[in-house]
Design a protein around this motif. Structure first.
Motif, PDB file in Angstrom:
ATOM      1  N   SER A   7       0.752  -1.139  -0.032  1.00 50.48           N
ATOM      2  CA  SER A   7      -0.114  -0.096   0.152  1.00 50.48           C
ATOM      3  C   SER A   7       0.617   1.022   0.031  1.00 50.48           C
ATOM      4  CB  SER A   7      -0.842   0.075   1.253  1.00 50.48           C
ATOM      5  OG  SER A   7      -1.917  -1.024   1.264  1.00 50.48           O
ATOM      6  N   VAL A   8       0.492   2.412  -0.469  1.00 43.92           N
ATOM      7  CA  VAL A   8       1.146   3.471  -0.317  1.00 43.92           C
ATOM      8  C   VAL A   8       0.335   4.696  -0.014  1.00 43.92           C
ATOM      9  CG1 VAL A   8       2.333   5.284  -2.038  1.00 43.92           C
ATOM     10  CG2 VAL A   8       2.422   2.718  -2.715  1.00 43.92           C
ATOM     11  N   PHE A  44      -4.103   6.995   2.469  1.00 41.82           N
ATOM     12  CA  PHE A  44      -3.640   5.831   1.451  1.00 41.82           C
ATOM     13  C   PHE A  44      -4.062   6.512  -0.112  1.00 41.82           C
ATOM     14  CE2 PHE A  44      -4.131   3.158   4.983  1.00 41.82           C
ATOM     15  CZ  PHE A  44      -2.973   2.428   4.778  1.00 41.82           C
ATOM     16  N   VAL A  45      -3.070   6.286  -0.976  1.00 42.08           N
ATOM     17  CA  VAL A  45      -3.188   6.730  -2.317  1.00 42.08           C
ATOM     18  C   VAL A  45      -4.053   5.712  -2.936  1.00 42.08           C
ATOM     19  CG1 VAL A  45      -1.695   6.937  -4.441  1.00 42.08           C
ATOM     20  CG2 VAL A  45      -0.650   7.595  -2.131  1.00 42.08           C
ATOM     21  N   MET A  46      -4.977   6.514  -3.669  1.00 42.01           N
ATOM     22  CA  MET A  46      -5.875   5.408  -4.558  1.00 42.01           C
ATOM     23  C   MET A  46      -5.144   4.983  -5.801  1.00 42.01           C
ATOM     24  SD  MET A  46      -9.573   7.318  -3.953  1.00 42.01           S
ATOM     25  CE  MET A  46      -8.979   8.729  -4.732  1.00 42.01           C
ATOM     26  N   GLU A  49      -4.643   7.528  -8.909  1.00 35.90           N
ATOM     27  CA  GLU A  49      -4.145   8.771  -8.503  1.00 35.90           C
ATOM     28  C   GLU A  49      -2.710   9.159  -8.266  1.00 35.90           C
ATOM     29  OE1 GLU A  49      -6.211  11.070  -4.469  1.00 35.90           O
ATOM     30  OE2 GLU A  49      -5.139   9.187  -4.333  1.00 35.90           O
ATOM     31  N   ASP A  50      -2.221  10.004  -8.964  1.00 33.22           N
ATOM     32  CA  ASP A  50      -0.853  10.578  -9.025  1.00 33.22           C
ATOM     33  C   ASP A  50      -0.594  10.716  -7.390  1.00 33.22           C
ATOM     34  OD1 ASP A  50       1.932  10.955  -9.463  1.00 33.22           O
ATOM     35  OD2 ASP A  50       1.458  12.534 -10.816  1.00 33.22           O
ATOM     36  N   LEU A  51       0.770  10.831  -7.052  1.00 30.57           N
ATOM     37  CA  LEU A  51       1.072  11.109  -5.672  1.00 30.57           C
ATOM     38  C   LEU A  51       1.070  12.565  -5.236  1.00 30.57           C
ATOM     39  CD1 LEU A  51       4.672   9.267  -5.625  1.00 30.57           C
ATOM     40  CD2 LEU A  51       2.502   8.335  -4.975  1.00 30.57           C
ATOM     41  N   GLN A  74       7.144  17.459  -2.243  1.00 30.31           N
ATOM     42  CA  GLN A  74       7.164  16.197  -1.885  1.00 30.31           C
ATOM     43  C   GLN A  74       8.807  16.260  -0.954  1.00 30.31           C
ATOM     44  OE1 GLN A  74       7.384  12.657  -4.631  1.00 30.31           O
ATOM     45  NE2 GLN A  74       9.113  12.065  -3.750  1.00 30.31           N
ATOM     46  N   ALA A  76      10.005  13.284   1.113  1.00 28.04           N
ATOM     47  CA  ALA A  76      10.985  11.813   1.061  1.00 28.04           C
ATOM     48  C   ALA A  76       9.850  10.774   1.349  1.00 28.04           C
ATOM     49  CB  ALA A  76      11.925  11.795   2.171  1.00 28.04           C
ATOM     50  N   SER A  77      10.338   9.518   1.138  1.00 28.78           N
ATOM     51  CA  SER A  77       9.768   8.345   1.360  1.00 28.78           C
ATOM     52  C   SER A  77      10.275   7.344   2.534  1.00 28.78           C
ATOM     53  CB  SER A  77       9.654   7.553  -0.147  1.00 28.78           C
ATOM     54  OG  SER A  77       8.718   8.268  -1.046  1.00 28.78           O
ATOM     55  N   GLY A  79       9.762   3.494   4.058  1.00 24.11           N
ATOM     56  CA  GLY A  79       9.335   2.290   3.758  1.00 24.11           C
ATOM     57  C   GLY A  79       9.729   1.185   4.592  1.00 24.11           C
ATOM     58  N   VAL A  90       4.175   1.914   2.199  1.00 25.47           N
ATOM     59  CA  VAL A  90       5.361   2.908   1.905  1.00 25.47           C
ATOM     60  C   VAL A  90       4.517   4.349   2.040  1.00 25.47           C
ATOM     61  CG1 VAL A  90       6.937   3.703   0.022  1.00 25.47           C
ATOM     62  CG2 VAL A  90       6.877   1.421   0.590  1.00 25.47           C
ATOM     63  N   VAL A  92       4.891   8.197   1.396  1.00 22.32           N
ATOM     64  CA  VAL A  92       5.567   9.445   0.670  1.00 22.32           C
ATOM     65  C   VAL A  92       4.908  10.555   1.280  1.00 22.32           C
ATOM     66  CG1 VAL A  92       5.698  10.483  -1.619  1.00 22.32           C
ATOM     67  CG2 VAL A  92       5.250   8.195  -1.773  1.00 22.32           C
TER      68      VAL A  92
ATOM     69  N   ASP B   3      -5.861   0.480  -0.596  1.00 21.78           N
ATOM     70  CA  ASP B   3      -5.665  -0.205  -1.805  1.00 21.78           C
ATOM     71  C   ASP B   3      -4.191  -0.873  -1.639  1.00 21.78           C
ATOM     72  OD1 ASP B   3      -7.931   0.352  -3.577  1.00 21.78           O
ATOM     73  OD2 ASP B   3      -7.242   2.383  -3.763  1.00 21.78           O
ATOM     74  N   ASP B  50      13.671  -2.908   3.523  1.00 22.05           N
ATOM     75  CA  ASP B  50      13.296  -1.635   3.568  1.00 22.05           C
ATOM     76  C   ASP B  50      14.047  -1.178   2.355  1.00 22.05           C
ATOM     77  OD1 ASP B  50      12.948   1.035   4.405  1.00 22.05           O
ATOM     78  OD2 ASP B  50      14.591   0.936   6.180  1.00 22.05           O
ATOM     79  N   LEU B  51      13.646   0.277   1.888  1.00 20.79           N
ATOM     80  CA  LEU B  51      13.771   0.852   0.707  1.00 20.79           C
ATOM     81  C   LEU B  51      15.387   1.183   0.480  1.00 20.79           C
ATOM     82  CD1 LEU B  51      11.040   3.809   0.838  1.00 20.79           C
ATOM     83  CD2 LEU B  51      11.042   1.414  -0.047  1.00 20.79           C
ATOM     84  N   GLN B  74      18.382   8.739  -1.061  1.00 14.94           N
ATOM     85  CA  GLN B  74      17.271   8.922  -1.439  1.00 14.94           C
ATOM     86  C   GLN B  74      17.057  10.327  -2.317  1.00 14.94           C
ATOM     87  OE1 GLN B  74      13.865   7.447   0.807  1.00 14.94           O
ATOM     88  NE2 GLN B  74      12.572   8.718  -0.378  1.00 14.94           N
ATOM     89  N   GLY B  79       5.130   8.488  -9.187  1.00 11.87           N
ATOM     90  CA  GLY B  79       4.228   7.475  -8.955  1.00 11.87           C
ATOM     91  C   GLY B  79       3.007   7.910  -9.821  1.00 11.87           C
ATOM     92  N   PRO B  81       0.012   7.053 -12.199  1.00 10.17           N
ATOM     93  CA  PRO B  81      -0.615   5.825 -12.442  1.00 10.17           C
ATOM     94  C   PRO B  81      -0.582   5.120 -13.607  1.00 10.17           C
ATOM     95  CG  PRO B  81      -2.250   7.633 -11.731  1.00 10.17           C
ATOM     96  CD  PRO B  81      -0.852   8.311 -11.877  1.00 10.17           C
TER      97      PRO B  81
END
Lengths: 228, 228
Positions: A7-8, A44-46, A49-51, A74, A76-77, A79, A90, A92, B3, B50-51, B74, B79, B81
């Motif tokens: 999931s994101v 959660f990102v659908m 959908e873009d981030l 943005q 960082a991510s 995870g 993960v 973002v 999701d 991990d990432l 990083q 992302g 779609p």
DNA sequence: GTAATAGTGTCTTTGAGACATTATCTA
DNA sequence: TAGATAATGTCTCAAAGACACTATTAC
């Protein structure tokens, strides 16, 4: 071959300045995990959908803030495999800077939201790895003030040089010479641009109003006083 | 509610300097999508990884480079779609800087790998959104040289001031005054530290050898010549 | 008038840019 | 010796830091 069990999520480090202190918007979680603890707003990102879109949507849904009123970028991510007990998530992270609007900060869910002072929230335990995300966001904001005109993102569309200076002083936890700051703001290309208007009805001499300049980067930058 | 249909990948912008030019490592894709096209090395994150671990693993597997020989950080996440026709893939990009080791650059798969000059590769069409990731990585590298000692990551563990200067000149596509650069490198705290050793057997006066300094940030920074 | 805040000016110091000279090696 | 490259030094200029003064409002 690729694992598709991820999931994101997007999480927001939403910063503003109120009462001369840097504040972050936190929400109290109404559902497990970490129920009852404070966390960064996010969701959660659908799948379609873009981030960036997800970040804009969460900003609106969870805080009632329209993205046009804030600076959003943005961050960082994050995870780590066990950062969320529900599964492999993960996140973002996004950094948002905004003026102290009388924003509803009304969570769409029953969750309550509140502005918390940065210097007091660091002690608390935030849900997930949000303490680290918050620390990274604050450091990014501090660094960005050095070489971009983004301090103005904490101000209303029109602002005085003194207001912009207090932004710097608050975010950096320092004091700056008003005269040197004024010179720097005026003479650095694309930092601020005059509107022609002035304040009125305040005490003292009226101040000229400015809006954010067009520069992407300040040259030369406005460096923080050295840590020593 | 969340999701879970996402895959997460890491992609590497691996930069080095060879033949006085900035190069990026690309792999030619052996399987669809984008079969036969050039792409950044990368791969999917595993469910228990991990990432950062995934980035280190991909660096080793796809390029034969050990992470201890490179600087790895990083960069950003991508992302959209439909950025990958196979499904919903979020890519966490990493930036790696390394010296021009005679690295095997042997892909684990049958894919071939090659160093390409940055100034020539920008014209080509890379797979996915890798042209944008590459552009972001190069800009990050250029900016990092300004305020960190990471230029040394392009050098062997011990290097001369002149070698470090050519790194800056190459990455920034500019020329720098050797005497002013020498002064800056020597006097900026934590930039480089002397090893006591010198080069020998070269033409001209032997040069002192240095290693990377301990500073996380350079103060004051070493700014690029203004774009004007 | 006084108090308060905005805005301008000056001197000093630090650091970057331009450039000449000396030092130490190989061939 | 000549040629090459490293290292240091000097002058100048741009910009930041420290600090004093003038300007314009509310009261």
């Amino acid at each position: 071959m690729p694992d598709s069990g991820f999931s994101v999520a997007v999480d927001l480090v939403l910063l503003t300045i109120r009462e001369s202190a840097l504040h972050v918007l936190l929400v109290r979680r109404g559902v497990p995990p970490y129920r009852g603890q404070w966390a960064l707003p996010g969701g959660f990102v659908m799948l379609d959908e873009d981030l960036d879109e997800a970040a804009v949507r969460e900003l609106r849904e969870e805080t009632g803030v329209d993205a046009s009123a804030a600076h959003l970028e943005q961050l960082a991510s994050y995870g780590h495999p066990r950062r969320d007990p529900r599964g492999r998530v993960v996140s973002v992270a996004y950094l948002a800077l905004m003026p102290d609007l009388p924003a509803p900060t009304a969570g769409s869910d029953a969750a309550q939201a509140a502005w918390r002072r940065i210097d007091e929230v660091n002690l608390k335990r935030l849900a997930f790895d949000h303490d680290r995300i918050l620390a990274d966001g604050v450091e990014r904001a501090r660094a960005k003030l050095e070489y971009t005109p983004l301090g103005a993102a904490f101000c209303t569309p029109e602002f005085t040089i003194a207001e912009l200076r207090t932004v710097y002083e608050t975010v950096w936890s320092t004091t700056l010479d008003p005269r040197n700051f004024h010179r720097k703001a005026i003479t650095t290309d694309g930092f601020v641009e005059p509107t022609g208007r002035s304040t009125a009805g305040e005490r003292g001499r009226p101040a000229q109003l400015f809006r954010r300049g067009q520069a992407k980067v300040l040259y030369p930058p406005l460096l923080r006083p050295p840590p020593a």
